[in-house]
Design a protein around this motif. Structure first.
Motif, short mmCIF file in Angstrom:
data_model
loop_
_atom_site.label_atom_id
_atom_site.label_comp_id
_atom_site.label_asym_id
_atom_site.label_seq_id
_atom_site.Cartn_x
_atom_site.Cartn_y
_atom_site.Cartn_z
N ASP A 199 -63.34 9.19 -5.23
CA ASP A 199 -62.46 9.92 -4.32
C ASP A 199 -63.14 11.17 -3.78
OD1 ASP A 199 -60.46 8.06 -4.66
OD2 ASP A 199 -59.33 9.25 -6.13
N GLU A 200 -63.91 11.84 -4.63
CA GLU A 200 -64.54 13.09 -4.18
C GLU A 200 -65.60 12.81 -3.12
OE1 GLU A 200 -65.92 17.10 -6.31
OE2 GLU A 200 -67.22 15.41 -6.85
N VAL A 201 -66.45 11.81 -3.33
CA VAL A 201 -67.50 11.57 -2.34
C VAL A 201 -66.89 11.06 -1.04
CG1 VAL A 201 -68.03 9.19 -3.02
CG2 VAL A 201 -69.79 10.60 -1.96
N GLU A 202 -65.84 10.25 -1.12
CA GLU A 202 -65.20 9.78 0.10
C GLU A 202 -64.60 10.94 0.87
OE1 GLU A 202 -61.99 6.40 1.62
OE2 GLU A 202 -62.28 6.75 -0.53
N ALA A 203 -63.93 11.84 0.16
CA ALA A 203 -63.34 13.01 0.81
C ALA A 203 -64.42 13.87 1.45
CB ALA A 203 -62.52 13.82 -0.19
N ARG A 204 -65.53 14.05 0.76
CA ARG A 204 -66.63 14.85 1.31
C ARG A 204 -67.23 14.19 2.55
NH1 ARG A 204 -69.92 16.90 -4.16
NH2 ARG A 204 -68.48 18.61 -4.67
#
Length: 684
Positions: A199-204
Motif C-alpha cells: 500500500d505504501e509504495v502504491e500510494a507513493r
C-alpha cells in the motif's frame, strides 16, 4: 517451478499482483507491457530447510494490467545481490542478465527482465518502476533535474539517463537507502518508487504521478505545440475515415517494403491537435525518448506533408520520395552507430506515419502490435506536450536510442517469439461470413493468423463471430449487402480502416431459389444473379484499388459450386449464376495477375450443415426434388459421391487456406472441387 494457486500465494505476493493489476490498468500510470513491480517475502526453501528472502518481480515481456502469478520471476535475493562480486562494470553489464537464472528459486518461473536489479538490489520490501506520461515529460525536459528539485525538494531524486541494467539498479539502490527519499525520476526513462508495504509504495507512486501532473497543469504554456497551422486542421469525422480508407493501402505499402505489416488508425483529439500545430515537424524529427516508446515506434515517424485533399496520384508520388528519404536516413542512423557485434538491421520502414488533418497510422507484424505502437506514440505526444509546456523537449541522444533499439538483449527477446502462422500479416474479407461456409472459412483463416473482416447482412451474427475470433485485434464485423454498391464500398472501407488494407477476398455470399424454367420468376433469377456473380463483381471491384495500391499481391477466392458444371434438375437460376462466377474466376485471374493477385474458385457439393442457404428453404426444396427427408439431405448427397463423405463447411474453409497460404503460390485461375467426388462435376 509450477505456479502456485493464487489462494496459496504469500500475502506479499498476492498484494503485489493486485497492486500490479491496478497500476497497469491505468493508462496515466504506465503503458502496455511497460514497467515492472516487485515484492520481497520470506519463504521456506525445501532445498535448504530454511526460510529465505525471495524477490518476486514481473518477468520479461509481461503486462502489469493482466499480470498473474505465472508472469512472475522468482529469485533468491541473497544470490542475486551476491552477483555484484562478479560484476565487471558498466561495459560488461549485459553479461549479468545471463546470471539471473542461476538465482532462480526452483525450476521454471518467468524469465527475469533487464530491470530485475532495480528491484532486487533495493533494500525495500516493495518496488514499482513505471512509465507515466507526466513523469516522463519531466524526465525528457531539458532542465528535468531542476524541475524535479522544484516539485519535490529532496524527497524524489533525479537519476540522469542510464540504460536499464545492473548499473542502474545499483544507482537506484543507493538512492533508496537515503533517508526521506521515496522515489526517483529516471532521466529519459520513467520513475521508480519503494515502500515498506504494498500500500505504501502504491500510494507513493500515485502521489509522484499526481504531483508531476499537477505541476504541468499549473505551469504549462497555453499552447505547448505552438499555434494551429492553416491547412492542417482536422477533417470532420466522416471525411477523416473516408480519407483514411483511401490512404491506408498506400501507407501500408510504405510500411511493408521489408516485411508485410498490419495497420491501426488513430484519430483521437490528442493526435489531431498535435498534427495541426506549428512545432509538429521539429518534434517529429526529434523522435520519441522513453525506451518503451521507440522500441515500438522506431526512433521517429514518417510525416506526410501533402495537402489533406491532395489527389491520390500526388500522394503516391510524394510518399515514394519520403519513403526513400526515410529508408536512407534510417540506414545512415544504423551505420553511424552499429558495431561489429550489433544485430543486423531489422528493417528501414516507418512504424508510424502521421497525416495532418486525418490522423496517425501505426504498423506492426499483427494488429495488436500495430495498435500498441500507436498507443505508445500517443504517450510520446503527451510527453512532448508536457516537456514543451514547462521547458523544452530533449530526448536521449540518438546514440543511446540505438544502444537500446539494437541491444542484444532485445534481439534475444525477439528471437524467443513464436514462429508466425502461415497467414500472419494477411487481412481477409469474407462475405456471408456469419454462417455456413463463410463462418467456417473465417475461423480457419483467423486460426492461421489472418485478421478477418466478417461481412454479412446479419450484423449481429457477424459480430458474434468476430468476438469469438478474438475481437478487434483479430476480427471485425461489417454489415454488407453485396447487391448494394454503396454498402459494399462502405464495408470494404471499414475493413481497410480496421486493419490497414485487404489481402484476401473470399466471395462467399450466396442464396438459392430452386425452380424449373417455368417456375422461376424473373425476380428470383435477378436476386440470385445480383447476390452471386454481381455481388462477387462488386466486392472484388471495391477491393481492387487497395490490392493494387499495396503492391503486396493478394488472393481472391470465389465460392462457386459443383453446380457450375453439373446440370441438375429444377435449378436453372442458381446453377447458371454459379457458372457465371466460375468463369469470373478465369477472367479476374487474367486481369489481376499483373498486380500479383491470384484468383481461384472452389466448387463444393451441397454443404447442408450450418448453411444459411439450406436452412432458408433450399434444403426442403432439394430434399423434395430427390425424394428424401430434409434431415437426411446431407447423407443423401454423400452417398452419391465417390468417397461417400458429407461435405462440411470446414472442408471449404481448408480449401481456401490451401489456396492462400503459399502452398499453391503460383496457382491462379483454378477451380478446386470440394465435393467428395462427384463424377458429373469433374472439370473437363
Amino acid at each position: 517451478m509450477t505456479a502456485p494457486d493464487p489462494t496459496d500465494l504469500p500475502e506479499g505476493v498476492a498484494q503485489l499482483l493486485a497492486r500490479s493489476n491496478r497500476l497497469g490498468s491505468d493508462p496515466t500510470v504506465t503503458n502496455y507491457a511497460g514497467g515492472n513491480t516487485s515484492a520481497k517475502v520470506r519463504q521456506y526453501n525445501p532445498a535448504t530447510g530454511q526460510d529465505e528472502e525471495l524477490v518476486y518481480v514481473k518477468g520479461s515481456g509481461g503486462d502489469l494490467g493482466t499480470l498473474k502469478a505465472t508472469g512472475l520471476a522468482v529469485l533468491e535475493r541473497d544470490r542475486l545481490v551476491a552477483l555484484d562480486r562478479v560484476y565487471r562494470g558498466v561495459d560488461h553489464e549485459d553479461e549479468m542478465v545471463g546470471l539471473f537464472s542461476f538465482c532462480s528459486f526452483g525450476p521454471g518461473g518467468a524469465t527475469p527482465s533487464i530491470d530485475t536489479p532495480m528491484h532486487g538490489l533495493v533494500d525495500q520490501p516493495h518496488v514499482d518502476h513505471l512509465h507515466p506520461d507526466a513523469v516522463i515529460a519531466l524526465a525528457c525536459a531539458a532542465d528535468g533535474e531542476e524541475l524535479v528539485r522544484t516539485i519535490w525538494g529532496g524527497s524524489v531524486a533525479w537519476i540522469p539517463w542510464q540504460r536499464p541494467g545492473w548499473e542502474l539498479g545499483k544507482l537506484v539502490a543507493g538512492i533508496a537507502a537515503q533517508p526521506g527519499v521515496i522515489g526517483a525520476v529516471l532521466g529519459g526513462h520513467g520513475m521508480t518508487a519503494w515502500g515498506a508495504t504494498s500500500d505504501e509504495v502504491e500510494a507513493r507512486s500515485l502521489q509522484i504521478i499526481h504531483d508531476a501532473q499537477a505541476y504541468l497543469d499549473e505551469h504549462s504554456a497555453a499552447e505547448p505545440f505552438g499555434p494551429v497551422v492553416p491547412g492542417r486542421e482536422a477533417l470532420d469525422p466522416a471525411a477523416r475515415r473516408a480519407r483514411a480508407a483511401e490512404l491506408f493501402p498506400y501507407l501500408r505499402r510504405v510500411a511493408s517494403a521489408d516485411r508485410r505489416q498490419v495497420g491501426h488508425f488513430t484519430d483521437s483529439d490528442v493526435v489531431l491537435d498535435f498534427l495541426s500545430r506549428e512545432k509538429l515537424p521539429h518534434l517529429v524529427s526529434l523522435g520519441t525518448s522513453c525506451p518503451d516508446h521507440f522500441l515500438r515506434t522506431k526512433v521517429r515517424p514518417l510525416l506526410l506533408d501533402t495537402p489533406v485533399d491532395a489527389p491520390l496520384d500526388q500522394v503516391e508520388a510524394r510518399l515514394a520520395e519520403l519513403h526513400e528519404e526515410y529508408r536512407t536516413d534510417y540506414q545512415a542512423y544504423y551505420d553511424r552507430h552499429a558495431t561489429p557485434d550489433s544485430p543486423a538491421i531489422r528493417g528501414a520502414d516507418p512504424a508510424i506515419v502521421l497525416v495532418p488533418g486525418v490522423g496517425m497510422f501505426s504498423f506492426g507484424a499483427d494488429k495488436q502490435t500495430a495498435r500498441v505502437a500507436g498507443e505508445f506514440y500517443v504517450n510520446a505526444v503527451n510527453v512532448m506536450r508536457g516537456a514543451e509546456g514547462v521547458s523544452r523537449y530533449q530526448p536521449v541522444s540518438e546514440a543511446e536510442k540505438f544502444r537500446v533499439e539494437y541491444w542484444q538483449l532485445e534481439e534475444d527477446k525477439l528471437r524467443r517469439r513464436p514462429k508466425p502462422k502461415d497467414l500472419a500479416g494477411r487481412i481477409a474479407l469474407v462475405t456471408g461470413g456469419a454462417s455456413g461456409i463463410g463462418l467456417a472459412t473465417a475461423r480457419v483463416l483467423a486460426q492461421n493468423g489472418a485478421c478477418v473482416v466478417v461481412a454479412d447482412m446479419n450484423l449481429e451474427g457477424a459480430q458474434q463471430l468476430a468476438d469469438e475470433l478474438g475481437g478487434p485485434d483479430a476480427a471485425v464485423a461489417v454489415e454488407m449487402n453485396v447487391t448494394d454498391p454503396d454498402a459494399v464500398a462502405a464495408g470494404v472501407a471499414a475493413g481497410i480502416v480496421a486493419f490497414g488494407g485487404v489481402d484476401l477476398v473470399v466471395n462467399n455470399a450466396g442464396i438459392s431459389r430452386a425452380g424449373s424454367l417455368s417456375d422461376t420468376s424473373v425476380a428470383d433469377w435477378d436476386l440470385q444473379y445480383d447476390i452471386m456473380p454481381r455481388g462477387s463483381f462488386l466486392v472484388t471491384k471495391a477491393a481492387e484499388p487497395a490490392l493494387r495500391a499495396q503492391r503486396l499481391g493478394g488472393d481472391v477466392v470465389i465460392i462457386c459450386s459443383k453446380n457450375a458444371v453439373f446440370a441438375g434438375p429444377n435449378n436453372i437460376a442458381y446453377s447458371s449464376a454459379k457458372a457465371a462466377q466460375a468463369h469470373m474466376v478465369r477472367l479476374l485471374a487474367a486481369e489481376l495477375g499483373q498486380y500479383g493477385v491470384r484468383v481461384n474458385g472452389i466448387n463444393p457439393d451441397g454443404v447442408v450443415r450450418g448453411s444459411g442457404i439450406f436452412s432458408g428453404g433450399w434444403g426442403a426444396s432439394r430434399a423434395a426434388t430427390y425424394g428424401v427427408e430434409e434431415k437426411d439431405l446431407g447423407k443423401y448427397y454423400a452417398q452419391r459421391t465417390i468417397l461417400k463423405e458429407e461435405v462440411l463447411p470446414e472442408h471449404v474453409g481448408l480449401a481456401t487456406l490451401a489456396l492462400t497460404n503459399g502452398t499453391l503460390g503460383i496457382t491462379t485461375g483454378l477451380l478446386v472441387p470440394v465435393d467428395s467426388g462427384v463424377a458429373a462435376g469433374f472439370l473437363r
